[in-house]
Design an enzyme around this catalytic site. Structure first.
Site, PDB file in Angstrom:
ATOM      1  N   SER A  37       4.864 -10.383   0.375  1.00 19.90           N
ATOM      2  CA  SER A  37       4.212 -11.295  -0.566  1.00 19.90           C
ATOM      3  C   SER A  37       2.979 -11.883   0.112  1.00 19.90           C
ATOM      4  CB  SER A  37       5.175 -12.389  -1.018  1.00 19.90           C
ATOM      5  OG  SER A  37       5.741 -13.046   0.097  1.00 19.90           O
ATOM      6  N   ARG A  38       1.986 -12.249  -0.683  1.00 22.88           N
ATOM      7  CA  ARG A  38       0.673 -12.582  -0.109  1.00 22.88           C
ATOM      8  C   ARG A  38       0.050 -13.796  -0.778  1.00 22.88           C
ATOM      9  NH1 ARG A  38      -1.650  -8.905   4.004  1.00 22.88           N
ATOM     10  NH2 ARG A  38       0.034  -7.420   4.272  1.00 22.88           N
ATOM     11  N   THR A  55      -4.052 -12.487  11.039  1.00 19.50           N
ATOM     12  CA  THR A  55      -4.363 -13.763  10.389  1.00 19.50           C
ATOM     13  C   THR A  55      -3.900 -14.916  11.273  1.00 19.50           C
ATOM     14  OG1 THR A  55      -4.121 -12.726   8.234  1.00 19.50           O
ATOM     15  CG2 THR A  55      -4.062 -15.125   8.281  1.00 19.50           C
ATOM     16  N   ASN A  56      -2.711 -14.758  11.857  1.00 17.16           N
ATOM     17  CA  ASN A  56      -2.183 -15.823  12.705  1.00 17.16           C
ATOM     18  C   ASN A  56      -3.064 -16.072  13.932  1.00 17.16           C
ATOM     19  OD1 ASN A  56       0.724 -17.051  12.101  1.00 17.16           O
ATOM     20  ND2 ASN A  56       0.515 -15.050  11.143  1.00 17.16           N
ATOM     21  N   ARG A 111       0.839  -1.188   0.000  1.00 26.42           N
ATOM     22  CA  ARG A 111       0.000   0.000   0.000  1.00 26.42           C
ATOM     23  C   ARG A 111       0.880   1.245   0.000  1.00 26.42           C
ATOM     24  NH1 ARG A 111      -1.791   0.732   4.354  1.00 26.42           N
ATOM     25  NH2 ARG A 111      -1.086  -1.113   5.462  1.00 26.42           N
ATOM     26  N   CYS A 165       0.935  -7.564  11.767  1.00 25.20           N
ATOM     27  CA  CYS A 165       1.232  -7.705  13.197  1.00 25.20           C
ATOM     28  C   CYS A 165       0.478  -8.870  13.832  1.00 25.20           C
ATOM     29  CB  CYS A 165       0.936  -6.404  13.933  1.00 25.20           C
ATOM     30  SG  CYS A 165       2.112  -5.103  13.532  1.00 25.20           S
ATOM     31  N   HIS A 189     -10.323  -2.487  11.632  1.00 27.62           N
ATOM     32  CA  HIS A 189      -9.246  -3.347  11.122  1.00 27.62           C
ATOM     33  C   HIS A 189      -9.029  -4.476  12.132  1.00 27.62           C
ATOM     34  CE1 HIS A 189      -4.845  -3.420   9.378  1.00 27.62           C
ATOM     35  NE2 HIS A 189      -5.602  -4.354   8.854  1.00 27.62           N
ATOM     36  N   ASP A 233      -9.224  -9.851   9.047  1.00 29.46           N
ATOM     37  CA  ASP A 233      -8.690  -8.516   8.749  1.00 29.46           C
ATOM     38  C   ASP A 233      -9.663  -7.378   9.030  1.00 29.46           C
ATOM     39  OD1 ASP A 233      -6.324  -7.134   7.703  1.00 29.46           O
ATOM     40  OD2 ASP A 233      -7.559  -6.568   5.997  1.00 29.46           O
ATOM     41  N   LYS A 239      -9.556  -2.479   1.867  1.00 22.36           N
ATOM     42  CA  LYS A 239      -9.270  -1.334   2.729  1.00 22.36           C
ATOM     43  C   LYS A 239     -10.034  -0.087   2.276  1.00 22.36           C
ATOM     44  CE  LYS A 239      -6.615  -3.361   5.661  1.00 22.36           C
ATOM     45  NZ  LYS A 239      -5.851  -4.480   5.267  1.00 22.36           N
ATOM     46  N   GLY A 295       0.364 -20.062  18.408  1.00 22.60           N
ATOM     47  CA  GLY A 295      -0.653 -20.830  19.133  1.00 22.60           C
ATOM     48  C   GLY A 295      -0.641 -20.575  20.634  1.00 22.60           C
ATOM     49  N   TYR A 323      -1.241  -3.549  -7.003  1.00 23.47           N
ATOM     50  CA  TYR A 323      -1.025  -4.288  -5.758  1.00 23.47           C
ATOM     51  C   TYR A 323      -2.275  -4.311  -4.874  1.00 23.47           C
ATOM     52  CZ  TYR A 323      -0.180  -5.333  -0.975  1.00 23.47           C
ATOM     53  OH  TYR A 323      -0.337  -5.874   0.269  1.00 23.47           O
ATOM     54  N   ARG A 331       3.387  -4.105  17.640  1.00 27.34           N
ATOM     55  CA  ARG A 331       4.771  -4.563  17.816  1.00 27.34           C
ATOM     56  C   ARG A 331       5.518  -3.550  18.650  1.00 27.34           C
ATOM     57  NH1 ARG A 331       6.990  -8.219  13.792  1.00 27.34           N
ATOM     58  NH2 ARG A 331       5.241  -8.832  12.469  1.00 27.34           N
ATOM     59  N   SER A 374      -1.139  -3.637  10.297  1.00 25.65           N
ATOM     60  CA  SER A 374      -0.812  -4.537   9.191  1.00 25.65           C
ATOM     61  C   SER A 374       0.444  -5.354   9.503  1.00 25.65           C
ATOM     62  CB  SER A 374      -0.576  -3.718   7.923  1.00 25.65           C
ATOM     63  OG  SER A 374      -1.737  -2.974   7.633  1.00 25.65           O
TER      64      SER A 374
HETATM   65  P1  GTP Z   1      -2.239  -7.813   7.415  1.00 29.31           P
HETATM   66  O1  GTP Z   1      -2.783  -8.845   6.490  1.00 29.31           O
HETATM   67  O2  GTP Z   1      -1.174  -6.981   6.800  1.00 29.31           O
HETATM   68  O3  GTP Z   1      -3.315  -6.961   8.035  1.00 29.31           O
HETATM   69  O4  GTP Z   1      -1.416  -8.601   8.570  1.00 29.31           O
HETATM   70  P2  GTP Z   1      -1.859  -9.457   9.842  1.00 29.31           P
HETATM   71  O5  GTP Z   1      -2.114  -8.561  11.005  1.00 29.31           O
HETATM   72  O6  GTP Z   1      -2.912 -10.420   9.488  1.00 29.31           O
HETATM   73  O7  GTP Z   1      -0.500 -10.236  10.208  1.00 29.31           O
HETATM   74  P3  GTP Z   1      -0.100 -11.790  10.049  1.00 29.31           P
HETATM   75  O8  GTP Z   1      -0.924 -12.674  10.944  1.00 29.31           O
HETATM   76  O9  GTP Z   1      -0.083 -12.122   8.626  1.00 29.31           O
HETATM   77  O10 GTP Z   1       1.380 -11.776  10.621  1.00 29.31           O
HETATM   78  C1  GTP Z   1       2.397 -10.982  10.073  1.00 29.31           C
HETATM   79  C2  GTP Z   1       3.744 -11.492  10.475  1.00 29.31           C
HETATM   80  O11 GTP Z   1       3.856 -11.530  11.900  1.00 29.31           O
HETATM   81  C3  GTP Z   1       4.029 -12.903   9.960  1.00 29.31           C
HETATM   82  O12 GTP Z   1       5.328 -12.958   9.444  1.00 29.31           O
HETATM   83  C4  GTP Z   1       3.889 -13.753  11.201  1.00 29.31           C
HETATM   84  O13 GTP Z   1       4.709 -14.888  11.146  1.00 29.31           O
HETATM   85  C5  GTP Z   1       4.282 -12.810  12.336  1.00 29.31           C
HETATM   86  N1  GTP Z   1       3.563 -13.155  13.600  1.00 29.31           N
HETATM   87  C6  GTP Z   1       2.230 -13.357  13.728  1.00 29.31           C
HETATM   88  N2  GTP Z   1       1.907 -13.695  14.999  1.00 29.31           N
HETATM   89  C7  GTP Z   1       3.056 -13.694  15.699  1.00 29.31           C
HETATM   90  C8  GTP Z   1       3.380 -13.964  17.085  1.00 29.31           C
HETATM   91  O14 GTP Z   1       2.525 -14.262  17.920  1.00 29.31           O
HETATM   92  N3  GTP Z   1       4.697 -13.832  17.429  1.00 29.31           N
HETATM   93  C9  GTP Z   1       5.658 -13.488  16.522  1.00 29.31           C
HETATM   94  N4  GTP Z   1       6.914 -13.393  16.948  1.00 29.31           N
HETATM   95  N5  GTP Z   1       5.388 -13.250  15.211  1.00 29.31           N
HETATM   96  C10 GTP Z   1       4.115 -13.339  14.802  1.00 29.31           C
HETATM   97  C1  SPV Z   2      -2.848  -4.639   5.285  1.00 30.11           C
HETATM   98  O1  SPV Z   2      -1.890  -4.030   4.800  1.00 30.11           O
HETATM   99  O2  SPV Z   2      -3.331  -4.362   6.415  1.00 30.11           O
HETATM  100  C2  SPV Z   2      -3.450  -5.759   4.539  1.00 30.11           C
HETATM  101  C3  SPV Z   2      -3.021  -5.992   3.172  1.00 30.11           C
HETATM  102  O3  SPV Z   2      -4.317  -6.439   5.063  1.00 30.11           O
HETATM  103  S1  SPV Z   2      -3.708  -4.851   2.056  1.00 30.11           S
HETATM  104  O4  SPV Z   2      -4.873  -5.456   1.435  1.00 30.11           O
HETATM  105  O5  SPV Z   2      -2.685  -4.578   1.065  1.00 30.11           O
HETATM  106  O6  SPV Z   2      -4.102  -3.654   2.752  1.00 30.11           O
HETATM  107 MN    MN Z   3      -4.802  -5.717   7.162  1.00 33.25          MN
END
Ligand code: GTP
Ligand code: SPV
Ligand code: MN
Length: 586
Positions: free
Chosen positions: A369-370, A253-254, A69, A250, A226, A277, A206, A495, A197, A401, A248
């Site tokens: 990358s996504r 998704t995890n 973005r 942070c 968000h 998201d 978004k 986890g 992108y 973070r 983003s």
């Molecule tokens: P957007 O799609 O950009 O909104 O991101 P998101 O908030 O969904 O983040 P995502 O879950 O994709 O995690 C982003 C990065 O953070 C990845 O590389 C993960 O491996 C890392 N990550 C996620 N959860 C943790 C955690 O609990 N600890 C650590 N150290 N890293 C994490």
């Molecule tokens: C983010 O950046 O928070 C995302 C990916 O979820 S994007 O769709 O590019 O905004």
């Molecule tokens: Mn996002």
């Protein structure tokens, strides 16, 4: 193809401006999608991957200057500058339309304009909102088919109404200097030009579901955030729902797809993903806050996704997925990224499309990358995913973070204090947006780049929502990213984060104790379940440490930030800031 005269007129006008060779309406059928894939393969726009190992999966590479973005080129175009606020970039609508018309004029010559009718939310349901995106990119069409609900059914649900978001997108010539992502909340319109992108061009995400929707939500009395949404199922079958806002990349998704650690799994606990998201939140008839996920798929960060960190996400990407800017493994025609496993492919092409040797130390996949994957392919998708009303929220979590300062978890003392906690969130920047990575910046409610109006008004809207929710969720803050002096993460994360979620839910249930500190309620170290973890009580204490001097510094930063947000920051939040400073100074 449709009877809606508003839509027909608008499509005609936009076609007159962009001058495509032809116009194709996207009907949502698999036949049409397959024909588009064939066409995109013939031009190299997408590459078909190994269909035995990754059925329905494709690889796409964006231009190398177009990988995230572009916040500095993203504008909120309200008539009055004050309504966009100090945080957003602003242009007057008239000026912006004039500027962008020049860029759009003839931009689709020799190309096809695709008309994508899409729904955010379940088509035909009470809370669904509709959009139409015009684009000259097949990649955008294929992504929208996964991320939203697309096709003829949306036109039927829209009927004769002109209540839809008018999205215009053209790749034009991908000129970075003329890349603009512009929102016209007063016109329900989005214009995006010179990018290909994700967040810049998948206009349902978004641009609509956060920026335009937050503007609509303020007027209509709901919230677009968000946030991920997850459900924790107890052994007795009861499910409690949590929503969480992290910036983003942070960890949304995890967390949304987490697999319970053995201590919980063995007892029968399960975790269900409702969204990863974006959440649209409303007050229900029962006085609780209800959240629904307006999206239909995941646009997730690939690097770091692996069998251990997020097996559910990995499983979700095993079919019907578009990978963007990852490594192409030529030996078996599959994909790879940093953090997938320890075996980078030998015979490989990197995200830039070059022959790649991992031994040279360069990254094969772009850090942003996504994967674009269908929600229904997620092994832990919630049975409530398709429930138009969404799910009732027990706890809201904010987080970011932070190497120091923020403890692993703390609880706010009231809705107002919780809104304060969200408003002062800060986080290190990531690769999800262009610009420096790892710099701490304020990112209130993880909405800094996504609020469609003045940030002070946005805070006020949060406070006002609190008055309407008779049975409000409790508000917490987490930080999975605290570092030790060696620069390593102290908390195992992923986890294991469930252990923190369980303390949070126990607090909401009145079952867990807490220590009252100047910043809010913290767990007693002994109250966090660390059974089965190779981590000492001392380390937990370190993770829960609140350094008063750092926090007093933090207060200064918050004051500066509020001043920057401007005159519309509610007094109630300044009261919270004064009270925090007083407690810390005692
Ligand atoms: P957007 O799609 O950009 O909104 O991101 P998101 O908030 O969904 O983040 P995502 O879950 O994709 O995690 C982003 C990065 O953070 C990845 O590389 C993960 O491996 C890392 N990550 C996620 N959860 C943790 C955690 O609990 N600890 C650590 N150290 N890293 C994490
Ligand atoms: C983010 O950046 O928070 C995302 C990916 O979820 S994007 O769709 O590019 O905004
Ligand atoms: Mn996002």
């Amino acid at each position: 193809m449709n009877k809606n005269s508003h839509v027909n007129k608008w499509v005609e006008e936009m076609a007159a401006l962009t001058q495509p060779d032809k116009i194709v309406w996207i009907d949502g059928s698999e036949e049409q999608a397959e024909a588009l894939r064939q066409e995109a393969m013939s031009t190299g726009e997408i590459i078909k991957l190994n269909q035995d190992l990754l059925p329905g999966c494709y690889l796409h590479r964006t231009a190398i200057n177009d990988v995230a973005r572009v916040e500095h080129r993203t504008f909120i175009c309200t008539t009055k500058k004050e309504d966009a606020g100090n945080i957003n970039n602003w242009m007057a609508p008239k000026e912006c339309y004039a500027k962008l018309e020049k860029l759009f004029r003839g931009s689709m010559k020799g190309r096809t304009m695709y008309v994508i009718p899409y729904s955010m939310g379940i088509v035909g349901s009470e809370f669904a909102k509709y959009g139409i995106e015009l684009t000259d990119s097949i990649y955008v069409v294929l992504n929208m088919l996964i991320m939203t609900r697309v096709g003829t059914s949306v036109m039927e649900a829209l009927g004769d109404s002109d209540d839809y978001v008018k999205g215009l997108h053209s790749k034009a010539d991908l000129d970075e200097e003329n890349r603009y992502i512009c929102h016209f909340p007063e016109d329900n319109a989005i214009w995006s030009v010179n990018s290909g992108y994700g967040g810049n061009v998948l206009l349902g995400k978004k641009c609509f579901a956060l920026r335009i929707a937050s503007y609509i939500g303020r007027k209509e009395g709901w919230m677009a955030e968000h946030m991920l949404i997850l459900g924790i199922e107890y052994p007795n079958g009861e499910i409690k729902y949590i929503s969480a806002a992290f910036p983003s990349a942070c960890g949304k998704t995890n967390l949304a797809m987490l697999i319970p650690p053995e201590v919980y799994a063995n007892k029968g606990y399960k975790v269900w993903c409702v969204g990863d998201d974006i959440a649209w939140l409303r007050v229900g008839k029962d006085g609780r806050l209800w959240a629904m996920n307006p999206e239909n798929g995941f646009f997730g960060v690939a690097p770091g996704t692996n069998e251990k960190s997020n097996p559910n996400a990995l499983a979700t990407t095993m079919k019907d997925t578009i990978f963007t800017n990852v490594v192409h493994n030529l030996d078996n025609n599959t994909v790879w990224w940093e953090g997938l496993d320890k075996n980078p492919p030998k015979n490989a092409i990197n995200w830039k499309g070059e022959k790649w040797d991992h031994a040279d130390g360069s990254k094969g996949a772009h850090p942003n990358s996504r994967f674009t994957a269908k929600a229904i392919n997620c092994p832990c998708i919630s049975s409530e995913f398709e429930n138009p009303a969404g799910v009732p929220i027990t706890a809201i979590i904010f987080g970011g973070r932070r190497a120091k300062t923020a403890p692993l978890v703390y609880q706010s003392t009231s809705w107002q204090h919780g809104v304060f906690v969200g408003s002062v969130m800060a986080s290190e920047t990531t690769a999800a947006a262009t610009g420096a990575v790892g710099v701490v910046r304020r990112d209130p409610m993880a909405m800094l780049p996504f609020a469609g109006y003045d940030m002070g008004d946005y805070f006020a809207h949060w406070l006002k929502m609190g008055e309407k929710i008779t049975n409000p969720p409790k508000i917490f803050n987490v930080n999975w990213f605290r570092l030790n002096d060696e620069g390593q993460f102290i908390w195992p994360g992923f986890g294991e984060n469930m252990r923190v979620l369980m303390w949070i839910l126990d607090r909401c249930d009145g079952k867990a104790d807490a220590v009252n500190t100047p910043i809010g309620y913290l767990p007693k170290a002994e109250d966090l379940n660390i059974e089965g973890l190779d981590i000492s009580l001392g380390t937990i204490k370190e993770l829960l440490n609140v350094d008063k001097d750092l926090w007093l510094e933090e207060c200064k930063g918050i004051r500066e930030f509020y001043a920057h947000v401007g005159s519309r920051v509610p007094k109630a939040l300044y009261d919270e800031l004064d009270a925090l400073e007083a407690r810390l100074s005692k």
